[in-house]
Design an enzyme around this catalytic site. Structure first.
Site, PDB file in Angstrom:
ATOM      1  N   GLY A 110       0.824  -1.205   0.000  1.00 21.74           N
ATOM      2  CA  GLY A 110       0.000   0.000   0.000  1.00 21.74           C
ATOM      3  C   GLY A 110       0.862   1.260   0.000  1.00 21.74           C
ATOM      4  N   ASP A 116       5.555 -10.440   5.365  1.00 23.03           N
ATOM      5  CA  ASP A 116       5.041 -11.519   4.516  1.00 23.03           C
ATOM      6  C   ASP A 116       5.993 -11.935   3.395  1.00 23.03           C
ATOM      7  OD1 ASP A 116       2.758 -11.659   6.003  1.00 23.03           O
ATOM      8  OD2 ASP A 116       1.584 -10.386   4.679  1.00 23.03           O
ATOM      9  N   ARG A 176      -1.342 -35.550  20.425  1.00 23.75           N
ATOM     10  CA  ARG A 176      -2.288 -34.600  19.883  1.00 23.75           C
ATOM     11  C   ARG A 176      -1.911 -34.117  18.502  1.00 23.75           C
ATOM     12  NH1 ARG A 176      -2.897 -30.456  24.785  1.00 23.75           N
ATOM     13  NH2 ARG A 176      -4.685 -31.421  25.802  1.00 23.75           N
ATOM     14  N   MET A 211       0.908 -15.901  10.095  1.00 25.86           N
ATOM     15  CA  MET A 211       0.471 -14.836   9.202  1.00 25.86           C
ATOM     16  C   MET A 211       0.753 -15.167   7.735  1.00 25.86           C
ATOM     17  SD  MET A 211       0.924 -11.270  11.275  1.00 25.86           S
ATOM     18  CE  MET A 211      -0.374 -10.817  12.460  1.00 25.86           C
ATOM     19  N   ARG A 218      -1.643 -13.632   4.377  1.00 27.57           N
ATOM     20  CA  ARG A 218      -2.988 -13.630   3.827  1.00 27.57           C
ATOM     21  C   ARG A 218      -2.989 -14.087   2.364  1.00 27.57           C
ATOM     22  NH1 ARG A 218      -6.851 -10.675   7.137  1.00 27.57           N
ATOM     23  NH2 ARG A 218      -5.240  -9.677   8.378  1.00 27.57           N
ATOM     24  N   ARG A 269      -5.777 -29.284  18.489  1.00 23.96           N
ATOM     25  CA  ARG A 269      -5.853 -27.966  19.122  1.00 23.96           C
ATOM     26  C   ARG A 269      -5.289 -26.903  18.199  1.00 23.96           C
ATOM     27  NH1 ARG A 269      -8.658 -29.955  21.868  1.00 23.96           N
ATOM     28  NH2 ARG A 269      -8.744 -30.386  24.101  1.00 23.96           N
TER      29      ARG A 269
END
EC number: 2.7.1.11
Lengths: 341, 341, 341, 341
Positions: free
Chosen positions: B104, B127, B162, B169, B171, B266
């Site tokens: 941006g 990122d 488990r 992060m 996107r 989890r």
């Protein structure tokens, strides 16, 4: 395919990550067999090896050291290995040997390769001084450890108005000193690539004190040395206990600065903590990629080569390139740091 | 020369290191003046700025965040800035503007540049998804934080048999998931670049349990999503509290796996810890180099460009290149990880 | 109330946390004023001080060093301070002095207290050797740094079949060596409290090698020394450069072990990294509690005392108790470690 | 003597250090035999165990998790165990059972002890809420992890003028929130022990912004809850996916603050990273001491007891004491933090 893997030379965080990656790729990608020779080329000559399956490399990714061990080998025995290349290959039934190591190891690898052994090398050195690759694994970890030390020393230097001289590894190339010095914000950095003038360091410290910054941290590569006539210093001198490094440049320089400045100067010699322990995420990724691509190269028949990082890609470079020229810090990188003396 | 600097967009470890480096290089290298605009482009428009001398940037190299602050700006006001470029430049008497920011910010920078403002950009994103540069600072720190979390979760997953799903992060690009997944040895990695089949993950976990490895860690980028029909999932759904991420893919996937596997699964959502705090040594060095080269470019009149890492060198790339195409994970990098689903 | 605060003696992680806590509690809890003397007692004598408000201590909780600085003071000048106690108190208008420091500082604090100055001390030492308190802040950080080093050295020792000798701080008390040795799993621990037999160390290493564990890490306090006749060693010897510690016990012992064992032994001297940098969470909490309770004590008129940790509570102990007897490692604690020689 | 050891309950850094210490002390100190039951009491009932010699515990000191595994057991089966105590003891030929676990485990241990089994317990919980011991191992590690997260979030909150709400573990006792909040310098701390008024938090944040500190970090225990009528909140509510914690207090509070303040507020839920991974030096030492003293107690016949830290000493406390009363944060500790709401 049957792959032999070994680690040789000094310790370097990421060795286990390479071994694990070779085994993973070879077994799950190709259904290969992998055997690991113990204690470097010694295991190859003496017949000490063990099969490496997925269980054998479970949980080692983040572990320092090498599960295969490492040991020095006299040149004579390496010669012996080169002469018996074919026998050795037949003895273990290996289609390729993947030696992971530094300059010495890669030179040996080249000897074997020249003698007919199918070899794919993986370069390894915390010093980052191997040509043909942008970076080597282990280097990032060493820089991280050195930077954390400089971070800690800065606050103590500042509170006590002291000069701190941190000696980091790097006998022939100053990469660790350069990058940890930049990352830690050292006020002076001394590299093997450029003899330093003690006067310049003295002047820098005095100017700092003059403008109210009453401390300084100087980061010195173990291979750095003063310019001719700049300070009494016999390079390579051995103390009465046979250890060179504890009479090394860090201690000498601190002493010299204390004398000239009339201020407290203390040396800290980081030593072996720089080359042990868990690798950084960066080094684990690079080591894993090197291992993966070594297996790929083996299957392509890309022998006599070693893995290398170029930009964001792993490529192959001739073993010969890696061992003929040391990658030292160029002067434009020194300029960027602004504190190289 | 008079230089204006600002930071905009989300937080990113290394911002302060860039600011410090710009100031150091400009002042000690060229005798320039530097002013810092507060809260990004807002400060530029609203006249909030302060002079930055050596004291102003003392001690900030290792500090997270940005001493200049950062804030969002509506597009309309950016337009306003572009239209008043000349006025703004005259008002502050700046010869060049160095905006440090992500996609941006660089797009805004390009608008200003196109409108006549002399601009040198510095790319910033945890990122790592900006084209034209091999890596961005902040990324290494984010990967390190995520890897440390995976390291910790692995032991607890193993002891308690488990499945752990770690959401990191990313996107639009899965670099953090890819590299922290590789470095942490995650058994499954899910990226925005490739929709995953839940069945494949289920099969992987079941095979692990079958061969006695009674746990699994899966690393999921926040932008990852299941393949069509693979699992009930509405992308971008907002929970009743208005927060998307806590109903995000990590939690959904854990729930789904628990249901299909009949085993405890989890989720752990790492969130903002990935983008704050002290940068790694790697990021400090890269940020410092970017700042240094931005000043060099300014003095060369290399406007409309941004700093970029190419191999081991810092080069300049057109702002246009950075903002037109996102750098996503290519399929050969996914292959290397072997655990990308 | 008007409170004067100062820090004196060697660096110790947590000093800033105490200063911050004193200021927070005094200002927000009581509406007091706080002034900070610079460079320890020197600032008190020479009139160097500054007011400390909330802004002055903002952001220092996690920072190493001391924002007030620290410096040595000759005994004569301390005498001068004691003799002019009343004048000094009047000069600065302080109702209480809170000196934060180690044995020397607390002794000085006691002199001032005996001379009539209202004093509340806060004990500080990374060595943990102050009586009357279960633990001192700074100690946990030193142990953490030393333990991380041992963790790193273990893998490198194992891979290279080496003996590593780590020298940690602790001239008169071996707490750092004991706890970092236990936490790092050192195979041998040598403390100032118990002269060690080199033969016992040699035997331990040989037995390890005999059962296939071909490495050993030995953790030595800088104040440790061999038992009479056990090894040639002149305690307190100074090298030709005036530095004792680099010819210290770590280097000597490594040399001796190498000779007797016929195996590589390497010394690592941790030095000042143990006393700088960000404090651990434990030390931040303890330092914060000490600062808080020092202000409480001041308001209760509890003078001539210092803060102390007893179990989970902060209590007050007479300054006299702290300075008359060193808290050394008792033999039952050595037993627990099982590797103290 | 033949010793049985098992670990039960949730993960906790230091479990392996206890196991290792029990084995070391028992074997090298007394020539005992040690067997380890797998997956807690389940292994005891189902006959899953293995002998533990020195090799079995080599290299586990610094490793998170438990090499013996852990699993939940229904109450009915525990009853079964208690009823067959003598049989079980005879079956394995054990002279003592050393269960390492939290409140549930210690309650089970007490049942067995009451039924005639010779038991020496070792308390374990990251929550630090067991009576009779000053601290439990695992707690220091959890606090460290939470503090590092708060450190990271502070810089990002400050740069972006945000409120950050960090939710840490602690269902019934707020020790982790208290100590990580203090160590990280959180501006607000919410504990299960004291219902908080949202208005007070709002006021605190507004006052901070008013005096130019345009950010705040709030540390909330997962068991904290608003005072009656202070905020809409249904305790214990379960989301549509069956997970309570992701609709927990952290997310709710952030949402509520955002609404009332008109400023960005973001939740971060730390989750399982707090209970996995390598223990801190403090926890390794405490765990090692607990293991050592458990063996001593076994040889003294000190049954029905558990190890406990009291001041600097390890003592024994009745199992009954540990399980009847939870150790919560007392109000004087809240006072010290000054930011507990």
């Amino acid at each position: 395919m049957r792959i032999g893997v070994l680690t040789a030379g000094g310790d370097c965080p990421g060795l286990n990550a390479v071994i694990r990656s070779v085994v993973h790729r070879a077994l799950t990608g190709y259904g290969d067999e992998v055997i690991g020779f113990e204690d470097g080329f010694k295991g190859l000559l003496d017949g000490h090896f063990r099969p490496l399956d997925l269980n054998a490399v479970s949980g080692i990714l983040a572990r320092g050291g090498t599960i295969l061990g490492s040991a020095r080998l006299e040149r004579a025995r390496l010669q012996e290995a080169a002469e018996n290349c074919e026998d050795l290959q037949r003895r273990y039934g290996i289609d390729v040997l993947i030696p992971i190591g530094g300059e010495g190891t890669l030179t040996a690898a080249r000897m074997l390769s020249d003698a007919g052994m199918p070899v794919v090398g993986v370069p390894k050195t915390i010093d980052n001084d191997i040509s043909s690759t942008d970076r080597t694994f282990g280097f990032d970890t060493a820089v991280m450890v050195a930077t954390e030390a400089i971070d800690r020393l800065k606050t103590t230097a500042e509170s006590h108005q002291r000069v701190m001289v941190v000696e980091v590894m790097g006998r022939h190339a100053g990469w660790i000193a350069l990058e940890s010095g930049m990352a830690g914000g050292a006020h002076g950095i001394c590299l093997p690539e450029r003899p330093f003038q003690v006067d310049d360091l003295v002047k820098m410290v005095e100017e700092r004190f003059a403008r109210g910054k009453k401390f300084a941290v100087i980061c010195v590569a173990e291979g750095a040395h003063p310019a001719e006539g700049s300070m009494e210093y016999r390079k390579g001198e051995i103390d009465q206990y046979g250890h060179e490094r504890f009479q090394g440049i860090g201690t000498r320089l601190a002493k010299e600065l204390e004398k000239r400045l009339g201020k407290e100067a203390r040396p800290v010699i980081l030593g072996h903590v720089q080359r042990g322990g868990t690798p950084t995420a960066y080094d684990r990724v690079l080591a894993t990629r090197f291992g993966w691509h070594a297996v790929e190269a083996a299957h392509r028949g890309d022998f006599g080569m070693m893995t290398a990082l170029r930009g964001t890609s792993i490529t192959m470079a001739p073993l010969a390139d890696a061992t003929t020229r040391l990658k030292t810090v160029p002067s434009d990188r020194m300029l960027e740091a602004e504190s190289v003396f």
